[in-house]
Design a protein around this motif. Structure first.
Motif, PDB file in Angstrom:
ATOM      1  N   ASP A  58       0.848  -1.188   0.000  1.00 32.40           N
ATOM      2  CA  ASP A  58       0.000   0.000   0.000  1.00 32.40           C
ATOM      3  C   ASP A  58       0.884   1.239   0.000  1.00 32.40           C
ATOM      4  O   ASP A  58       2.099   1.144  -0.198  1.00 32.40           O
ATOM      5  N   GLU A  59       0.297   2.403   0.249  1.00 33.18           N
ATOM      6  CA  GLU A  59       1.068   3.646   0.181  1.00 33.18           C
ATOM      7  C   GLU A  59       2.091   3.770   1.307  1.00 33.18           C
ATOM      8  O   GLU A  59       2.955   4.649   1.260  1.00 33.18           O
ATOM      9  N   HIS A  97      -6.399   0.006   3.004  1.00 33.04           N
ATOM     10  CA  HIS A  97      -5.008   0.107   3.442  1.00 33.04           C
ATOM     11  C   HIS A  97      -4.775  -0.901   4.555  1.00 33.04           C
ATOM     12  O   HIS A  97      -5.705  -1.561   5.031  1.00 33.04           O
ATOM     13  N   ARG A 261      -4.912   0.581  -2.547  1.00 42.30           N
ATOM     14  CA  ARG A 261      -4.759   2.031  -2.675  1.00 42.30           C
ATOM     15  C   ARG A 261      -5.969   2.691  -2.015  1.00 42.30           C
ATOM     16  O   ARG A 261      -7.087   2.195  -2.121  1.00 42.30           O
ATOM     17  N   GLN A 268      -3.175   4.651 -12.106  1.00 46.90           N
ATOM     18  CA  GLN A 268      -2.396   3.992 -11.055  1.00 46.90           C
ATOM     19  C   GLN A 268      -2.671   2.491 -11.047  1.00 46.90           C
ATOM     20  O   GLN A 268      -1.770   1.675 -10.849  1.00 46.90           O
TER      21      GLN A 268
END
Length: 531
Positions: A58-59, A97, A261, A268
């Motif tokens: 994830d981020e 997330h 995401r 993306q």
């Protein structure tokens, strides 16, 4: 093929029979024996089998299955330290997330009830739902703090946070930090997940999802959608929705790598598929629509040849969307027709969608679907009636004590449709969406599917309104593509060439965008009224 043979074939493909070191296999078996089918056993069994494999991207980076299992155990202890006991409700308002995953599994592991709230929940909805379901804790991403401002701050815990997060509020990661990662005993009550229906016409209802008692639901799901063991899955559909949750929960048994995401960005998604050589993408149809609208140069430059599965559900596939998507990317669409309450009804694979565009597909393994008439009896093939279903995914009823109606032992889906000569199901629309115009029965979807194919229309929804002359008429809400122009007469003329006279819209209103929820369903109560 016998049921046992079919089960073994599917189990082998998804990696359940994949050879692993004996001690790891024993560890996974002990987790399943301890917890039974569900999120805690899925995470801990995957950690036992493949501890060093990446579980989440994830981020915030990457997390292995072993690290995820430890974090779940730590946060479970944090919840217990905050007084969460078996049977208590924890409201969760978050995006896709790692903290969302940790929260759901930890609450289940503590024996609690996870209340999965829609990210479009209003301030009043969050307050009312939390009170109605007697939530003892509310976990929200930082971006939703304004929505949660009526909640007692002592109940609040932050999920995803940014650099400017309030320092007076605890976070999921902060509460877990430093706590022991030791396993927890099985709670006195089994954890439960409450999914809130979309609320397109009113306050969302809480739907109890009972976890499978055996492997039959997994075999049905994986028999229809050909996932493989330890593959990479871009999970774009929201986890709070039954479709995103189903794909996350069932695929735990395959020990995949999930790419998450917080917000959907079609470009993306394409980059994630290319970079991680993803085999599967989980979406709602609106996301597919956004992907086919990506700059053609970007599509040509991006290699998505690894994509074997585009698993779609949540709303109807408009027009010829599935084939347009497959023409641009790969022949990978598996469209799931079902609902929060029903689980699956039918699944359409690439071949179904190529040969019979618009079909909802065929019933999967151990699923019975019948079309019943007003008298409760099954109608002949080709005739329209109300769709009823029976499968191995039990519905636990709504939290207000109500449930769905049944006939002939099958659940009423509330949808109307028919089977064609090849046994493929076609859904006309909701039973209560049917419009009687001048004595003719018409469903809005027929007109929607026609209008969405107009080259100047990017989005459309059709509904019925009262009419003094015809009783009811159809009206269309249309979003015109950027840089294009369209008049009401243009829409009417286009419709007249493609649908029956009584399905032509009596009025058309042009909007900048349709009010859709995160799963793509139009919030009809938010549509402006015709004067």
């Amino acid at each position: 093929m016998t049921e046992l043979g079919y089960t073994l074939k599917v189990a082998r493909r998804i990696g359940m029979l994949r050879p692993v070191l004996p001690h790891r296999l024993v560890g996974a078996g002990l987790q399943l024996a301890k917890w039974g089918p569900g999120l805690p056993s899925g995470v801990h069994a995957a950690a036992a089998r493949f501890p060093h494999q990446t579980a989440i991207i994830d981020e915030a980076g990457e997390l292995t299955w072993s690290e995820l299992s430890d974090e779940v155990n730590r946060f479970t202890q944090a919840l217990k330290d905050r007084g969460v006991e078996p049977g208590d409700s924890v409201a969760v308002l978050g995006r896709n997330h790692r903290h969302m995953v940790v929260t759901m599994v930890a609450v289940m592991q503590a024996g609690g009830r996870v209340l999965l709230l829609n990210t479009m929940a209003s301030r009043s909805q969050l307050g009312e739902l939390a009170a109605r379901e007697d939530a003892s804790c509310v976990i929200v991403d930082q971006e939703f703090l304004d929505v949660a401002r009526d909640v007692d701050r002592s109940m609040l815990v932050l999920g995803w946070t940014d650099a400017d997060a309030p320092t007076d509020l605890p976070t999921v990661s902060g509460l877990a930090r430093g706590l022991p990662a030791k396993p927890h005993p099985k709670p006195s009550r089994h954890g439960q997940i409450i999914i809130f229906t979309s609320g397109t016409t009113g306050l969302p209802k809480g739907a109890r999802r009972e976890e499978p008692k055996d492997l039959k639901p997994l075999i049905a799901f994986f028999g229809a959608i050909p996932y493989r063991g330890s593959s990479t899955i871009v999970l774009a559909a929201p986890l709070f929705h039954s479709w995103g949750l189903l794909n996350f929960a069932f695929n735990l048994s395959t020990a995949p790598t999930y790419v998450l995401r917080r917000r959907f960005d079609p470009e993306q998604v394409l980059r994630d598929i290319e970079e991680h050589r993803a085999e599967a993408l989980v979406v709602v149809p609106l996301m597919m629509q956004r992907m086919v609208e990506v700059d053609p140069d970007v599509i040509r430059r991006t290699d998505v040849s690894s994509l074997r599965i585009t698993a779609s559900s949540g709303s109807a596939l408009a027009g010829d969307l599935a084939n347009r998507y497959m023409d641009l990317f790969t022949d990978s669409v598996y469209n799931f027709y079902g609902a929060t309450e029903t689980g699956w009804v039918t699944i359409a694979g690439p071949r179904d969608l190529r040969e019979a565009p618009g079909t909802a597909g065929v019933p999967p393994f151990r699923t019975v679907v019948k079309i019943l008439g007003p008298d409760g009896h099954e109608v002949p093939q080709g005739e329209t009636g109300v769709i009823h279903v029976g499968n191995d995914m039990p519905f636990g009823g709504y939290t207000d004590g109500n449930t769905k109606s049944f006939a002939d032992g099958l659940m009423n889906t509330g949808d109307v449709g028919h089977f064609d000569e090849n046994g493929r199901l076609f859904v006309s629309g909701r039973d209560d969406d049917m419009v009687i115009s001048g004595g003719e029965n018409v469903f809005p979807r027929e007109l929607e599917d026609a209008l969405i194919e107009h080259p100047d229309i990017s989005d459309v929804v059709v509904t019925g309104v009262p009419d003094a002359k015809f009783g009811q008429v159809l009206v269309a809400y249309v979003v015109v593509r950027e840089g294009r122009s369209l008049t009401e007469d243009d829409v009417t003329a286009y419709a007249k060439e493609r649908v029956a006279r009584f399905a032509v819209p009596a009025r058309t209103m042009f909007l900048d965008e349709l009010p859709r929820n995160p799963t793509g369903k139009v919030m009809k109560r938010a549509l402006p009224a015709f004067e």
